[in-house]
Design a protein around this motif. Structure first.
Motif, PDB file in Angstrom:
ATOM      1  N   GLU A   1     -35.188 -57.669   5.897  1.00 44.71           N
ATOM      2  CA  GLU A   1     -34.204 -58.204   6.837  1.00 44.71           C
ATOM      3  C   GLU A   1     -33.989 -59.704   6.669  1.00 44.71           C
ATOM      4  OE1 GLU A   1     -36.771 -58.954  10.900  1.00 44.71           O
ATOM      5  OE2 GLU A   1     -36.337 -56.873  10.342  1.00 44.71           O
ATOM      6  N   HIS A   2     -34.899 -60.369   5.949  1.00 45.94           N
ATOM      7  CA  HIS A   2     -34.789 -61.815   5.764  1.00 45.94           C
ATOM      8  C   HIS A   2     -34.177 -62.212   4.426  1.00 45.94           C
ATOM      9  CE1 HIS A   2     -37.054 -62.040   9.393  1.00 45.94           C
ATOM     10  NE2 HIS A   2     -38.193 -61.649   8.858  1.00 45.94           N
ATOM     11  N   ALA A   3     -33.660 -61.253   3.682  1.00 46.05           N
ATOM     12  CA  ALA A   3     -33.040 -61.568   2.390  1.00 46.05           C
ATOM     13  C   ALA A   3     -31.904 -62.564   2.585  1.00 46.05           C
ATOM     14  CB  ALA A   3     -32.514 -60.296   1.742  1.00 46.05           C
ATOM     15  N   ASP A   4     -31.862 -63.585   1.739  1.00 51.08           N
ATOM     16  CA  ASP A   4     -30.862 -64.635   1.899  1.00 51.08           C
ATOM     17  C   ASP A   4     -29.447 -64.096   1.713  1.00 51.08           C
ATOM     18  OD1 ASP A   4     -30.385 -67.530   2.312  1.00 51.08           O
ATOM     19  OD2 ASP A   4     -29.519 -67.408   0.297  1.00 51.08           O
ATOM     20  N   ASP A   5     -29.260 -63.201   0.752  1.00 52.17           N
ATOM     21  CA  ASP A   5     -27.951 -62.584   0.538  1.00 52.17           C
ATOM     22  C   ASP A   5     -27.856 -61.285   1.352  1.00 52.17           C
ATOM     23  OD1 ASP A   5     -26.918 -64.459  -1.347  1.00 52.17           O
ATOM     24  OD2 ASP A   5     -28.259 -63.589  -2.863  1.00 52.17           O
ATOM     25  N   PRO A   6     -26.672 -60.953   1.840  1.00 49.69           N
ATOM     26  CA  PRO A   6     -26.538 -59.794   2.733  1.00 49.69           C
ATOM     27  C   PRO A   6     -26.278 -58.469   2.034  1.00 49.69           C
ATOM     28  CG  PRO A   6     -24.452 -60.958   2.636  1.00 49.69           C
ATOM     29  CD  PRO A   6     -25.423 -61.731   1.753  1.00 49.69           C
ATOM     30  N   TYR A   7     -26.517 -58.385   0.722  1.00 45.93           N
ATOM     31  CA  TYR A   7     -26.121 -57.189  -0.020  1.00 45.93           C
ATOM     32  C   TYR A   7     -26.811 -55.927   0.492  1.00 45.93           C
ATOM     33  CZ  TYR A   7     -24.612 -60.944  -3.122  1.00 45.93           C
ATOM     34  OH  TYR A   7     -24.037 -62.078  -3.615  1.00 45.93           O
ATOM     35  N   LEU A   8     -28.115 -55.991   0.706  1.00 46.62           N
ATOM     36  CA  LEU A   8     -28.841 -54.822   1.185  1.00 46.62           C
ATOM     37  C   LEU A   8     -28.353 -54.434   2.584  1.00 46.62           C
ATOM     38  CD1 LEU A   8     -31.049 -52.687   1.022  1.00 46.62           C
ATOM     39  CD2 LEU A   8     -32.691 -54.418   1.817  1.00 46.62           C
ATOM     40  N   ALA A   9     -28.182 -55.436   3.447  1.00 45.92           N
ATOM     41  CA  ALA A   9     -27.712 -55.159   4.810  1.00 45.92           C
ATOM     42  C   ALA A   9     -26.328 -54.525   4.790  1.00 45.92           C
ATOM     43  CB  ALA A   9     -27.699 -56.452   5.627  1.00 45.92           C
ATOM     44  N   LEU A  10     -25.466 -54.966   3.880  1.00 46.76           N
ATOM     45  CA  LEU A  10     -24.125 -54.383   3.776  1.00 46.76           C
ATOM     46  C   LEU A  10     -24.184 -52.920   3.344  1.00 46.76           C
ATOM     47  CD1 LEU A  10     -22.256 -57.416   2.195  1.00 46.76           C
ATOM     48  CD2 LEU A  10     -21.619 -56.281   4.343  1.00 46.76           C
ATOM     49  N   ILE A  11     -25.080 -52.615   2.410  1.00 45.48           N
ATOM     50  CA  ILE A  11     -25.260 -51.217   2.006  1.00 45.48           C
ATOM     51  C   ILE A  11     -25.685 -50.376   3.208  1.00 45.48           C
ATOM     52  CG2 ILE A  11     -26.736 -49.654   0.672  1.00 45.48           C
ATOM     53  CD1 ILE A  11     -26.761 -51.767  -1.555  1.00 45.48           C
ATOM     54  N   LEU A  12     -26.656 -50.879   3.964  1.00 38.65           N
ATOM     55  CA  LEU A  12     -27.151 -50.145   5.127  1.00 38.65           C
ATOM     56  C   LEU A  12     -26.058 -49.966   6.178  1.00 38.65           C
ATOM     57  CD1 LEU A  12     -30.622 -51.877   5.480  1.00 38.65           C
ATOM     58  CD2 LEU A  12     -30.233 -49.491   4.832  1.00 38.65           C
ATOM     59  N   SER A  13     -25.233 -50.990   6.354  1.00 41.47           N
ATOM     60  CA  SER A  13     -24.198 -50.931   7.390  1.00 41.47           C
ATOM     61  C   SER A  13     -23.184 -49.833   7.128  1.00 41.47           C
ATOM     62  CB  SER A  13     -23.487 -52.285   7.499  1.00 41.47           C
ATOM     63  OG  SER A  13     -22.594 -52.509   6.415  1.00 41.47           O
ATOM     64  N   ARG A  14     -23.034 -49.428   5.871  1.00 46.66           N
ATOM     65  CA  ARG A  14     -22.033 -48.429   5.509  1.00 46.66           C
ATOM     66  C   ARG A  14     -22.620 -47.024   5.347  1.00 46.66           C
ATOM     67  NH1 ARG A  14     -17.264 -50.616   4.459  1.00 46.66           N
ATOM     68  NH2 ARG A  14     -16.558 -48.755   3.335  1.00 46.66           N
ATOM     69  N   MET A  15     -23.915 -46.898   5.548  1.00 44.93           N
ATOM     70  CA  MET A  15     -24.542 -45.572   5.510  1.00 44.93           C
ATOM     71  C   MET A  15     -24.336 -44.880   6.851  1.00 44.93           C
ATOM     72  SD  MET A  15     -28.104 -46.501   3.493  1.00 44.93           S
ATOM     73  CE  MET A  15     -28.949 -45.139   4.301  1.00 44.93           C
TER      74      MET A  15
END
Length: 355
Positions: A288-302
């Protein structure tokens, strides 16, 4: 019996600076107003969990402000024994931005709904997030306009039949978490109205974050859109259809804890641990602390039914807040140019005399 909760250190709110922690209970945050929502509405749970978690921040009630727009969610400030504003359609983030700039010491919460926040209020949501205004925005999402009696909202499903779309909605729904992440919100999370302990923990994490916090609460409108999320939130199915995020841990779900999420190129996929040589080491690990939001964006679309629905904190990073940057800029200008004179400033530069 009312339990006295011990306040912990709040995440940066100036209201606690140099002061002793205070002891409050949920009862201290219950106003004298009669709570009026439809019986069975998910708003009752969100209100209750909010009142339960507020004592943990150790912030005096007079230093807390709840600001809402319109819709059923807009009633919540009346039921909190704090300061509050019931504002106009979609503009709660705007008022919150101004208040936080003028009084950075206050703890500011914005209460909104999917229609209020993402329709006429979409522009205001975006700018409060990109500016990293130090507020906690809680968006009640029931996929419908409840107060105006059942019209399609920005989050309603494609093909949804409502009073305003009798042949089915032809609009693609907005994904709130994706919007918040694209707007550079520094804290993004999701919870569910009926998952009370999870909702409390999520609200507490959001309230302790120093910066723009966005929390989507999947909430039921039992009158106009009953069971909007039931396919994956009900107790007997949620273990297999929801992904409870934990920082630093692999993304595992299922009643038997035998399902997981891994990447196949740029796409996530559901795998079974132990089949085809799949081990926990192959799974995505939540950061959750990753500087870039790429992982969070993937999760948001699941989303169900293709994927389990992620809940919890998707992203939590630190950035300078809007009020801190404003204050620093004012201080820098004062050092450079002096305190200034408002009367002189008003008549400075190009002026005209109209006769």
């Amino acid at each position: 019996m009312t339990e006295t909760r011990q306040p912990a250190t709040n995440g940066g709110h100036a209201a606690l600076a140099g002061t002793e922690p205070i002891q409050l209970t949920r009862k201290d945050f219950v106003s004298d107003q009669e709570v009026r929502w439809c019986p069975g509405c998910g708003d009752y749970s969100i209100l209750a969990q909010t009142q339960k978690v507020m004592p943990d921040f150790g912030v005096p009630k007079e230093n807390i402000v709840f600001i809402s727009g319109i819709g059923c969610s807009g009633r919540l400030p009346y039921y909190m024994n704090t300061y509050g504003f019931h504002t106009i359609h979609g503009r709660a983030p705007t008022l919150a931005t101004g208040l936080k700039a003028a009084r950075p010491d206050l703890m500011v919460w914005v209460i909104t709904g999917d229609g209020d926040a993402l329709s006429i209020g979409g522009n205001h949501l975006l700018h409060s997030m990109r500016r990293n205004v130090d507020l906690t925005m809680v968006m009640f999402n029931n996929r419908i306009y409840g107060l105006t009696k059942g019209q399609t909202s920005p989050t309603s499903e494609f093909g949804k039949r409502t009073k305003s779309t009798p042949l089915g909605s032809i609009d693609r729904p907005i994904i709130p978490l994706t919007v918040a992440l694209a707007a550079e919100s520094t804290f993004v999370a999701r919870s569910v109205d009926t998952h009370t302990e999870h909702l409390q923990n999520t609200l507490e994490a959001a309230g302790r974050h120093h910066g723009a916090s966005f929390v989507e609460v999947l909430q039921n409108c039992n009158i106009f859109n009953d069971g909007a999320w039931r396919d994956f939130t009900d107790r007997d199915v949620r273990d297999d259809r929801m992904l409870f995020l934990e920082h630093g841990k692999p993304m595992i779900f299922g009643k038997e804890r035998d399902k997981g999420i891994r990447l196949d190129g740029l796409r996530p996929e559901v795998v079974t641990i132990g089949e085809g040589g799949v081990t926990e080491a192959d799974l995505l690990v939540h950061d959750e602390h990753a500087d870039d939001p790429y992982l969070a964006l993937i999760l948001s679309r699941m989303f169900w039914p293709e994927f389990p629905v992620p809940v919890g904190v998707l992203r939590s990073v630190e950035r300078p807040t809007h009020d801190a940057l404003v204050t620093a800029q004012i201080e820098e200008a004062t050092v450079k140019s002096g305190a200034g004179d408002l009367a002189k400033a008003l008549v400075a530069g190009e002026t005209w005399t109209v006769e």
